[in-house]
Design an enzyme around this catalytic site. Sequence first.
Site, PDB file in Angstrom:
ATOM      1  N   GLY A   1      -4.154   3.892   7.464  1.00 39.96           N
ATOM      2  CA  GLY A   1      -2.892   4.216   8.156  1.00 39.96           C
ATOM      3  C   GLY A   1      -1.608   3.943   7.163  1.00 39.96           C
ATOM      4  O   GLY A   1      -0.755   4.890   7.221  1.00 39.96           O
ATOM      5  N   ASP A   2      -2.067   3.025   6.099  1.00 42.60           N
ATOM      6  CA  ASP A   2      -0.495   2.956   5.278  1.00 42.60           C
ATOM      7  C   ASP A   2      -0.624   4.235   4.275  1.00 42.60           C
ATOM      8  O   ASP A   2       0.389   4.762   4.094  1.00 42.60           O
ATOM      9  CB  ASP A   2      -0.923   1.674   4.306  1.00 42.60           C
ATOM     10  N   ALA A   3      -1.893   4.785   3.919  1.00 42.35           N
ATOM     11  CA  ALA A   3      -1.806   5.798   3.168  1.00 42.35           C
ATOM     12  C   ALA A   3      -1.266   7.246   3.963  1.00 42.35           C
ATOM     13  O   ALA A   3      -0.452   8.035   3.381  1.00 42.35           O
ATOM     14  CB  ALA A   3      -3.307   6.162   2.725  1.00 42.35           C
TER      15      ALA A   3
ATOM     16  N   ASN B   1       0.924  -1.203  -0.042  1.00 39.05           N
ATOM     17  CA  ASN B   1      -0.137  -0.125   0.096  1.00 39.05           C
ATOM     18  C   ASN B   1       0.903   1.334   0.003  1.00 39.05           C
ATOM     19  O   ASN B   1       0.548   2.181  -0.813  1.00 39.05           O
ATOM     20  CB  ASN B   1      -0.877   0.116   1.187  1.00 39.05           C
TER      21      ASN B   1
END
Length: 305
Positions: free
Chosen positions: A248-250, A41
Amino acid sequence: MIYTCTMNTAIDLYVAMEVLKPSTVNRTYDEDYQPNGKGVNVSLMLKKMGIANTAFGFIGGFSGDFIQEELEKLDITTDFIKVDGNTRINVFINADEEYKIVNRGPFIDQQALDKLLKKINEIPAESILIVSGSLPRGVDERVLVTIANICNKNAVKLILDSSSSVVLETLPYGPYLLKPNEDELAQLFGESSLSEEQMMAYGEELIQRGARHVIISRGEDGALYIDKQTVIKASSPKGKVVNTACAGDALLAAFIAKTIGNKSPAEALAYAVATGASTAFSKGLSDLTDIPELMNQVHITSLGR
């Protein structure tokens, strides 16, 4: 150069239906298949922001091939290690509530793990390595300590996003950035839940014990950022939540993108929180079109030192 390492890659199958009922055929009105795994991601988001990176880790079977092919379609460099078994397929259901079904994935043997550590040992000095996500079967949590040691010796900036308690043992090796969410931070310190004041205190403890930067993601409550000079808080925009799986990854990818673009921590955090929210309001990762609007809703507060 930026590298992302995803040891437990996945395909995320997103489906939407009016309501999920037991003991009946539930028919969807929408579906989407997305290459996934937390590091994957981050690679995808960095590419959306125009930042070249290399994605590696473990993949297996037809589902692993799908991940590699989808990344290469987007001109993301890949260097995955192929293993026996199939990369896991996770299912995220948006119905009367949000449901998340996460599978285990293939077993990773020592030979494959040794290949991974060799790749990490060959990363050039001053690069950024993002190790993100859960560990697969067969991989001991202490691999994170080994990776931190390698990065410290080779002057590689290590960014860790892991729920493992072993993260605390990486601190003597000076990881560049840690990104726990509030639940993971609580688990690290043996707490069931944390107040904002406790989050700040534990975040500062991570800094004192060796981490250079800490971001605590807090979902609809935004995020906290802490380093040796700064403690800041960002509120989150409001909107209709569709799928929180990748938010959260973004957020992490956006913060990295703005930081290497020489933005201040406050500017980077505001952009990151808006990007995380945009992703939560989408089926998958944000397409970034609504970021300027969402940033108008983000409020940055300096909490001092």
